[in-house]
Design an enzyme around this catalytic site. Sequence first.
Site, PDB file in Angstrom:
ATOM      1  N   ASP A  59       0.821  -1.162  -0.002  1.00 36.42           N
ATOM      2  CA  ASP A  59       0.028  -0.103  -0.075  1.00 36.42           C
ATOM      3  C   ASP A  59       0.966   1.271  -0.012  1.00 36.42           C
ATOM      4  O   ASP A  59       2.123   1.201   0.455  1.00 36.42           O
ATOM      5  CB  ASP A  59      -0.872  -0.118   1.224  1.00 36.42           C
ATOM      6  N   ASP A  80       0.073   5.088   1.024  1.00 42.20           N
ATOM      7  CA  ASP A  80      -0.195   6.160   1.749  1.00 42.20           C
ATOM      8  C   ASP A  80       0.114   5.476   3.268  1.00 42.20           C
ATOM      9  O   ASP A  80      -0.453   4.634   3.875  1.00 42.20           O
ATOM     10  CB  ASP A  80      -1.530   6.706   1.756  1.00 42.20           C
ATOM     11  N   ASP A 100      -1.224  -0.371   6.101  1.00 48.77           N
ATOM     12  CA  ASP A 100      -1.624   0.303   7.427  1.00 48.77           C
ATOM     13  C   ASP A 100      -3.107   0.283   7.791  1.00 48.77           C
ATOM     14  O   ASP A 100      -3.468   0.689   9.020  1.00 48.77           O
ATOM     15  CB  ASP A 100      -1.193   1.792   7.274  1.00 48.77           C
TER      16      ASP A 100
END
Length: 290
Positions: free
Chosen positions: A26, A28, A200
């Site tokens: 991922d 961000d 996250d």
Amino acid sequence: MLGGVENHSSPHSKAHSRPRTAAFFDLDKTVIAKSSTLTFSKSFYQGGLINRRAVLRTAYAQFVFLAGGADHDQMERMRKYLSALCRGWDVQLVKELVAETLHDLIDPIIYDEAASLIEEHHTAGRDVVIVSTSGAEVVEPIGELLGADRVVATRMVVGEDGRFTGEVEYYAYGPTKAEALRELAESEGYDLSRCYAYSDSATDLPMLESVGHPHAVNPDRALRREALAREWPILDFHRPVRLKQRIRGISVPPRPALVAAAALGAAAATAGLVWFASRRRSSATATAAA
């Protein structure tokens, strides 16, 4: 191109005599310290794509994002808001704005730990794939900057006039990320049971569940609970560093600015979070006053 996948791989990618492996990241708060799309809000304001009010909204959205991210319902509302905000944007203008500011805005917020992991996976012979809900026009040049082999990202429809129609062609979110991994495994020969994934957010559980080696990076509360329950590794990335400063401590000239292909998709969506948040606050205030 496969769905929302942009291929940056070398010629060996199609020739596989044995199962290959990949590491899926991922973007961000996993590879970079902020929202990739919101980071460009000032550039879009200076280019006339958004007004001052939208800049303030995106600043608040960045704060909310860093404080805890957005849950599934918020992401769905953002996706709808995206269509209205991006409609009519000139693609060529966005290309130029992203190209002009990519290194200044993104290079300083790349996590040193993530850059090291990407290097380690490449050294081990694994492909590196960035999988992000952000717009392909932002994610693709960032992927190039990081040395990723390919990216999976949200794609907006561009009309014959070179402007966004307001429609979403491909939304890289939740289950669709996992679908992209399975499609890549089929086309590239990846053995997902031997692959790695990093995120996250709990919204990426489908992607993390698709591989044999899932990792939670700076996880939100929901993902932390899942990671602890499933005994997944939890990583803490907290050292943003410019890529040119990582080469044995020697400062080297940055690579030329990369030209992005179309426009920011998910930045508009994330900005919508602020609009919905402000509506909820206004409603709550009105109720209290009554």
